[in-house]
Design a protein around this motif. Structure first.
Motif, PDB file in Angstrom:
ATOM      1  N   ALA A   1       0.837  -1.208   0.000  1.00  0.00           N
ATOM      2  CA  ALA A   1       0.000   0.000   0.000  1.00  0.00           C
ATOM      3  C   ALA A   1       0.868   1.254   0.000  1.00  0.00           C
ATOM      4  O   ALA A   1       0.548   2.237  -0.680  1.00  0.00           O
ATOM      5  N   SER A   2       1.967   1.235   0.752  1.00  0.00           N
ATOM      6  CA  SER A   2       2.850   2.408   0.769  1.00  0.00           C
ATOM      7  C   SER A   2       3.554   2.578  -0.568  1.00  0.00           C
ATOM      8  O   SER A   2       3.780   3.704  -1.013  1.00  0.00           O
ATOM      9  N   MET A   3       3.881   1.468  -1.237  1.00  0.00           N
ATOM     10  CA  MET A   3       4.489   1.559  -2.568  1.00  0.00           C
ATOM     11  C   MET A   3       3.482   2.133  -3.569  1.00  0.00           C
ATOM     12  O   MET A   3       3.845   2.947  -4.416  1.00  0.00           O
ATOM     13  N   ALA A   4       2.224   1.731  -3.451  1.00  0.00           N
ATOM     14  CA  ALA A   4       1.187   2.255  -4.349  1.00  0.00           C
ATOM     15  C   ALA A   4       0.973   3.746  -4.104  1.00  0.00           C
ATOM     16  O   ALA A   4       0.823   4.525  -5.049  1.00  0.00           O
ATOM     17  N   ALA A   5       0.983   4.147  -2.828  1.00  0.00           N
ATOM     18  CA  ALA A   5       0.794   5.563  -2.507  1.00  0.00           C
ATOM     19  C   ALA A   5       1.946   6.403  -3.035  1.00  0.00           C
ATOM     20  O   ALA A   5       1.738   7.477  -3.606  1.00  0.00           O
ATOM     21  N   SER A   6       3.173   5.915  -2.870  1.00  0.00           N
ATOM     22  CA  SER A   6       4.318   6.691  -3.354  1.00  0.00           C
ATOM     23  C   SER A   6       4.378   6.696  -4.885  1.00  0.00           C
ATOM     24  O   SER A   6       4.747   7.712  -5.480  1.00  0.00           O
ATOM     25  N   ALA A   7       3.982   5.608  -5.521  1.00  0.00           N
ATOM     26  CA  ALA A   7       3.952   5.586  -6.988  1.00  0.00           C
ATOM     27  C   ALA A   7       2.913   6.564  -7.523  1.00  0.00           C
ATOM     28  O   ALA A   7       3.156   7.265  -8.518  1.00  0.00           O
ATOM     29  N   SER A   8       1.769   6.647  -6.852  1.00  0.00           N
ATOM     30  CA  SER A   8       0.758   7.607  -7.295  1.00  0.00           C
ATOM     31  C   SER A   8       1.234   9.037  -7.069  1.00  0.00           C
ATOM     32  O   SER A   8       0.949   9.929  -7.863  1.00  0.00           O
ATOM     33  N   GLY A   9       1.980   9.266  -5.993  1.00  0.00           N
ATOM     34  CA  GLY A   9       2.550  10.592  -5.738  1.00  0.00           C
ATOM     35  C   GLY A   9       3.557  10.976  -6.794  1.00  0.00           C
ATOM     36  O   GLY A   9       3.606  12.134  -7.230  1.00  0.00           O
ATOM     37  N   MET A  10       4.366  10.005  -7.227  1.00  0.00           N
ATOM     38  CA  MET A  10       5.332  10.288  -8.296  1.00  0.00           C
ATOM     39  C   MET A  10       4.617  10.629  -9.593  1.00  0.00           C
ATOM     40  O   MET A  10       5.019  11.550 -10.313  1.00  0.00           O
ATOM     41  N   ALA A  11       3.546   9.919  -9.896  1.00  0.00           N
ATOM     42  CA  ALA A  11       2.788  10.199 -11.130  1.00  0.00           C
ATOM     43  C   ALA A  11       2.152  11.588 -11.070  1.00  0.00           C
ATOM     44  O   ALA A  11       2.156  12.328 -12.060  1.00  0.00           O
ATOM     45  N   ALA A  12       1.619  11.955  -9.903  1.00  0.00           N
ATOM     46  CA  ALA A  12       0.995  13.272  -9.761  1.00  0.00           C
ATOM     47  C   ALA A  12       2.029  14.389  -9.881  1.00  0.00           C
ATOM     48  O   ALA A  12       1.795  15.400 -10.556  1.00  0.00           O
TER      49      ALA A  12
ATOM     50  N   ALA B   1      -9.756   7.235  -2.008  1.00  0.00           N
ATOM     51  CA  ALA B   1     -10.101   6.417  -0.844  1.00  0.00           C
ATOM     52  C   ALA B   1      -9.045   5.358  -0.546  1.00  0.00           C
ATOM     53  O   ALA B   1      -8.885   4.940   0.595  1.00  0.00           O
ATOM     54  N   SER B   2      -8.311   4.941  -1.547  1.00  0.00           N
ATOM     55  CA  SER B   2      -7.302   3.900  -1.366  1.00  0.00           C
ATOM     56  C   SER B   2      -6.028   4.413  -0.701  1.00  0.00           C
ATOM     57  O   SER B   2      -5.090   3.649  -0.494  1.00  0.00           O
ATOM     58  N   GLY B   3      -5.987   5.707  -0.379  1.00  0.00           N
ATOM     59  CA  GLY B   3      -4.784   6.269   0.223  1.00  0.00           C
ATOM     60  C   GLY B   3      -3.795   6.786  -0.802  1.00  0.00           C
ATOM     61  O   GLY B   3      -2.715   7.229  -0.457  1.00  0.00           O
ATOM     62  N   THR B   4      -4.181   6.733  -2.055  1.00  0.00           N
ATOM     63  CA  THR B   4      -3.326   7.240  -3.119  1.00  0.00           C
ATOM     64  C   THR B   4      -3.769   8.652  -3.489  1.00  0.00           C
ATOM     65  O   THR B   4      -4.750   9.166  -2.978  1.00  0.00           O
ATOM     66  N   VAL B   5      -3.035   9.245  -4.391  1.00  0.00           N
ATOM     67  CA  VAL B   5      -3.323  10.604  -4.839  1.00  0.00           C
ATOM     68  C   VAL B   5      -3.249  10.623  -6.363  1.00  0.00           C
ATOM     69  O   VAL B   5      -2.566   9.799  -6.961  1.00  0.00           O
ATOM     70  N   GLU B   6      -3.985  11.532  -6.963  1.00  0.00           N
ATOM     71  CA  GLU B   6      -3.897  11.686  -8.412  1.00  0.00           C
ATOM     72  C   GLU B   6      -4.006  13.168  -8.757  1.00  0.00           C
ATOM     73  O   GLU B   6      -4.535  13.966  -7.991  1.00  0.00           O
ATOM     74  N   ALA B   7      -3.477  13.501  -9.919  1.00  0.00           N
ATOM     75  CA  ALA B   7      -3.590  14.870 -10.411  1.00  0.00           C
ATOM     76  C   ALA B   7      -5.026  15.077 -10.864  1.00  0.00           C
ATOM     77  O   ALA B   7      -5.595  14.253 -11.572  1.00  0.00           O
ATOM     78  N   GLY B   8      -5.624  16.170 -10.423  1.00  0.00           N
ATOM     79  CA  GLY B   8      -7.009  16.471 -10.787  1.00  0.00           C
ATOM     80  C   GLY B   8      -7.076  17.144 -12.148  1.00  0.00           C
ATOM     81  O   GLY B   8      -6.157  17.058 -12.965  1.00  0.00           O
ATOM     82  N   ARG B   9      -8.182  17.838 -12.367  1.00  0.00           N
ATOM     83  CA  ARG B   9      -8.380  18.554 -13.632  1.00  0.00           C
ATOM     84  C   ARG B   9      -7.407  19.714 -13.749  1.00  0.00           C
ATOM     85  O   ARG B   9      -7.087  20.374 -12.769  1.00  0.00           O
ATOM     86  N   VAL B  10      -6.987  19.958 -14.958  1.00  0.00           N
ATOM     87  CA  VAL B  10      -6.131  21.107 -15.238  1.00  0.00           C
ATOM     88  C   VAL B  10      -7.026  22.332 -15.357  1.00  0.00           C
ATOM     89  O   VAL B  10      -8.035  22.306 -16.063  1.00  0.00           O
ATOM     90  N   THR B  11      -6.666  23.376 -14.636  1.00  0.00           N
ATOM     91  CA  THR B  11      -7.420  24.631 -14.700  1.00  0.00           C
ATOM     92  C   THR B  11      -6.501  25.742 -15.185  1.00  0.00           C
ATOM     93  O   THR B  11      -5.279  25.624 -15.126  1.00  0.00           O
ATOM     94  N   LEU B  12      -7.111  26.803 -15.663  1.00  0.00           N
ATOM     95  CA  LEU B  12      -6.352  27.960 -16.122  1.00  0.00           C
ATOM     96  C   LEU B  12      -6.367  29.034 -15.048  1.00  0.00           C
ATOM     97  O   LEU B  12      -7.408  29.304 -14.447  1.00  0.00           O
ATOM     98  N   ASP B  13      -5.228  29.643 -14.823  1.00  0.00           N
ATOM     99  CA  ASP B  13      -5.105  30.735 -13.864  1.00  0.00           C
ATOM    100  C   ASP B  13      -5.884  31.932 -14.410  1.00  0.00           C
ATOM    101  O   ASP B  13      -5.637  32.394 -15.519  1.00  0.00           O
TER     102      ASP B  13
END
Length: 125
Positions: free
Chosen positions: A6-17, A48-60
């Protein structure tokens, strides 16, 4: 062992984000001199799985910089045109932050991999 996976999955998702964030920072820097370009932003979303992902891209939506150049093809009758709202100092700071976040996730992933490898070695004995 499940916690290590689970920690490997969380860190891999953080790297992708963080990688997605770095891509947008690169786009922003590349388009800093493009008239009318708005800075792209991305927010991270926890899953919910404890991972993170990049959300929608928005314009400043901050104000575009007005520049005076009557010879520019996009200039209005008064000689002004809208530049971009990219601040290079801010983009470099964001790039460093994303890089450090990526490196931290990579270290966590590597530590979890080493611990799971050591656990498997102990189980083999």
């Amino acid at each position: 062992m499940t916690d290590l996976i689970a920690s490997m999955a969380a860190s891999a998702s953080g790297m992708a984000a963080q990688s997605a964030r770095m891509r947008l920072v690169g786009e922003n820097i590349a388009n800093a001199d493009t008239p009318g370009y708005r800075r792209k932003l991305v927010a991270f979303e926890s899953l919910a799985s404890g991972t993170v992902e990049a959300g929608r891209v928005t314009l400043d939506q901050s104000q575009l910089v007005r520049q005076y150049d009557p010879s520019h093809p996009m200039a209005d009758t008064s000689g002004y045109y809208d530049g971009s709202n990219v601040n290079l100092v801010l983009e470099i700071a964001d790039a460093r932050e994303a890089q450090r976040g990526y490196e931290a996730n990579l270290r966590l992933f590597d530590q979890a991999r080493q611990m799971s490898s050591a656990a498997l070695t102990l189980l083999r004995r």
